[in-house]
Write a protein that holds these residues in place. Sequence first.
Motif, PDB file in Angstrom:
ATOM      1  N   LYS A  23      10.638  -1.849  -5.749  1.00  0.00           N
ATOM      2  CA  LYS A  23      11.616  -2.300  -6.740  1.00  0.00           C
ATOM      3  C   LYS A  23      12.871  -2.890  -6.103  1.00  0.00           C
ATOM      4  O   LYS A  23      13.637  -3.584  -6.767  1.00  0.00           O
ATOM      5  N   ARG A  24      13.068  -2.601  -4.812  1.00  0.00           N
ATOM      6  CA  ARG A  24      14.210  -3.202  -4.115  1.00  0.00           C
ATOM      7  C   ARG A  24      13.849  -4.597  -3.615  1.00  0.00           C
ATOM      8  O   ARG A  24      12.680  -4.955  -3.505  1.00  0.00           O
ATOM      9  N   ASP A  25      14.872  -5.365  -3.275  1.00  0.00           N
ATOM     10  CA  ASP A  25      14.667  -6.742  -2.845  1.00  0.00           C
ATOM     11  C   ASP A  25      14.289  -6.855  -1.380  1.00  0.00           C
ATOM     12  O   ASP A  25      13.966  -7.949  -0.907  1.00  0.00           O
ATOM     13  N   GLU A  26      14.337  -5.746  -0.667  1.00  0.00           N
ATOM     14  CA  GLU A  26      14.071  -5.773   0.769  1.00  0.00           C
ATOM     15  C   GLU A  26      13.320  -4.524   1.167  1.00  0.00           C
ATOM     16  O   GLU A  26      13.569  -3.437   0.645  1.00  0.00           O
ATOM     17  N   ILE A  27      12.374  -4.661   2.097  1.00  0.00           N
ATOM     18  CA  ILE A  27      11.646  -3.500   2.579  1.00  0.00           C
ATOM     19  C   ILE A  27      12.538  -2.680   3.518  1.00  0.00           C
ATOM     20  O   ILE A  27      13.580  -3.134   3.964  1.00  0.00           O
ATOM     21  N   GLY A  28      12.111  -1.477   3.818  1.00  0.00           N
ATOM     22  CA  GLY A  28      12.846  -0.644   4.759  1.00  0.00           C
ATOM     23  C   GLY A  28      13.140   0.739   4.228  1.00  0.00           C
ATOM     24  O   GLY A  28      13.241   1.700   4.986  1.00  0.00           O
ATOM     25  N   GLY A  29      13.327   0.855   2.902  1.00  0.00           N
ATOM     26  CA  GLY A  29      13.582   2.163   2.319  1.00  0.00           C
ATOM     27  C   GLY A  29      14.754   2.871   2.962  1.00  0.00           C
ATOM     28  O   GLY A  29      15.822   2.282   3.180  1.00  0.00           O
ATOM     29  N   ASN A  30      14.538   4.128   3.334  1.00  0.00           N
ATOM     30  CA  ASN A  30      15.615   4.935   3.901  1.00  0.00           C
ATOM     31  C   ASN A  30      15.974   4.571   5.335  1.00  0.00           C
ATOM     32  O   ASN A  30      16.923   5.141   5.900  1.00  0.00           O
ATOM     33  N   ILE A  59       0.402  -9.957   4.495  1.00  0.00           N
ATOM     34  CA  ILE A  59       0.375  -8.896   3.499  1.00  0.00           C
ATOM     35  C   ILE A  59       1.121  -9.373   2.255  1.00  0.00           C
ATOM     36  O   ILE A  59       2.227  -9.901   2.356  1.00  0.00           O
ATOM     37  N   THR A  60       0.537  -9.200   1.097  1.00  0.00           N
ATOM     38  CA  THR A  60       1.186  -9.614  -0.148  1.00  0.00           C
ATOM     39  C   THR A  60       2.317  -8.661  -0.489  1.00  0.00           C
ATOM     40  O   THR A  60       2.100  -7.453  -0.642  1.00  0.00           O
ATOM     41  N   MET A  61       3.534  -9.185  -0.592  1.00  0.00           N
ATOM     42  CA  MET A  61       4.711  -8.371  -0.873  1.00  0.00           C
ATOM     43  C   MET A  61       5.265  -8.748  -2.243  1.00  0.00           C
ATOM     44  O   MET A  61       5.558  -9.913  -2.504  1.00  0.00           O
ATOM     45  N   LYS A  62       5.393  -7.777  -3.103  1.00  0.00           N
ATOM     46  CA  LYS A  62       5.976  -7.993  -4.429  1.00  0.00           C
ATOM     47  C   LYS A  62       7.240  -7.129  -4.510  1.00  0.00           C
ATOM     48  O   LYS A  62       7.165  -5.930  -4.781  1.00  0.00           O
ATOM     49  N   LEU A  63       8.385  -7.767  -4.258  1.00  0.00           N
ATOM     50  CA  LEU A  63       9.647  -7.047  -4.147  1.00  0.00           C
ATOM     51  C   LEU A  63      10.566  -7.367  -5.322  1.00  0.00           C
ATOM     52  O   LEU A  63      10.413  -8.375  -6.000  1.00  0.00           O
ATOM     53  N   GLY A  64      11.523  -6.475  -5.534  1.00  0.00           N
ATOM     54  CA  GLY A  64      12.550  -6.721  -6.536  1.00  0.00           C
ATOM     55  C   GLY A  64      12.131  -6.467  -7.961  1.00  0.00           C
ATOM     56  O   GLY A  64      12.807  -6.910  -8.898  1.00  0.00           O
ATOM     57  N   LYS A  65      11.054  -5.739  -8.156  1.00  0.00           N
ATOM     58  CA  LYS A  65      10.586  -5.469  -9.510  1.00  0.00           C
ATOM     59  C   LYS A  65       9.863  -4.130  -9.531  1.00  0.00           C
ATOM     60  O   LYS A  65       8.995  -3.866  -8.697  1.00  0.00           O
ATOM     61  N   GLU A  66      10.223  -3.282 -10.479  1.00  0.00           N
ATOM     62  CA  GLU A  66       9.563  -1.991 -10.608  1.00  0.00           C
ATOM     63  C   GLU A  66       8.179  -2.186 -11.210  1.00  0.00           C
ATOM     64  O   GLU A  66       8.029  -2.738 -12.303  1.00  0.00           O
ATOM     65  N   VAL A  67       7.154  -1.747 -10.513  1.00  0.00           N
ATOM     66  CA  VAL A  67       5.782  -1.989 -10.920  1.00  0.00           C
ATOM     67  C   VAL A  67       5.376  -1.056 -12.054  1.00  0.00           C
ATOM     68  O   VAL A  67       5.874   0.077 -12.169  1.00  0.00           O
ATOM     69  N   THR A  68       4.471  -1.541 -12.900  1.00  0.00           N
ATOM     70  CA  THR A  68       3.939  -0.723 -13.990  1.00  0.00           C
ATOM     71  C   THR A  68       2.496  -0.348 -13.688  1.00  0.00           C
ATOM     72  O   THR A  68       1.826  -0.983 -12.860  1.00  0.00           O
ATOM     73  N   ALA A  69       2.004   0.677 -14.376  1.00  0.00           N
ATOM     74  CA  ALA A  69       0.616   1.103 -14.190  1.00  0.00           C
ATOM     75  C   ALA A  69      -0.343  -0.011 -14.560  1.00  0.00           C
ATOM     76  O   ALA A  69      -1.382  -0.193 -13.914  1.00  0.00           O
ATOM     77  N   GLN A  70       0.013  -0.763 -15.599  1.00  0.00           N
ATOM     78  CA  GLN A  70      -0.854  -1.852 -16.038  1.00  0.00           C
ATOM     79  C   GLN A  70      -1.010  -2.919 -14.948  1.00  0.00           C
ATOM     80  O   GLN A  70      -2.108  -3.455 -14.735  1.00  0.00           O
ATOM     81  N   GLU A  71       0.086  -3.230 -14.269  1.00  0.00           N
ATOM     82  CA  GLU A  71       0.020  -4.235 -13.203  1.00  0.00           C
ATOM     83  C   GLU A  71      -0.864  -3.765 -12.062  1.00  0.00           C
ATOM     84  O   GLU A  71      -1.620  -4.559 -11.478  1.00  0.00           O
TER      85      GLU A  71
END
Length: 206
Positions: A23-30, A59-71
């Motif tokens: 859901k964040r715009d950039e990878i890396g987390g903590n 690798i397919t990266m989908k950033l900046g959006k909170e994913v749903t179960a349906q997706e």
Amino acid sequence: GPAGMEAAVTLKQRGFDVVVFDKRDEIGGNLHVAKKPPFKGKFEWAIDYYKSMAKKLNITMKLGKEVTAQEVLALKPYSILVATGSNVISIPLEGLDQVQTVQAHDVLANDMQFANKKVVVIGGGITGLETALYINRQGTNQVSVVDISFSSKRWTSSSFIFSLLIPRFFRYFSGRAGKTGDNSVSLVGAVMGGSGQELGEMISSS
């Protein structure tokens, strides 16, 4: 975060098609928090590594959006790996709601600044010590660390952390935080720096 990205890299190298959601715009987390304390800036290298590997392996990266179960289900995945990290917890300390209280994660993540403050850090593990040093190096603060066990064996990089931080930068108390209130923290059965000197004082956290 690093766990999710390491899994993504490993799975891709083993022949899987991988899609990473964050859901964040950039990878890396903590890792973005871990690099904030003094001397920890090289954690940025890990972030750069995973960015490079994601691009190299396509690798397919989908950033900046909170994913749903349906997706997720629409992809008909062979397997789903959840690597959403951990949640911070609060200690059950009487009167904690009567003083200004923040989590170490928030101090680092939000670049919180303190000026001319007396700050008590409860917990003397790696996170507590690094946060204490971060606050101390802002220049005008008096920092005290309270931990139930005075032992350098708790830390993976103990020799460096222990010799650098204690007692040069802040006061360290081995004991249990008992009660907070009136901008102070009481100590139960505490000794300073493991020296055996009993303390009967309140540490100000104003």
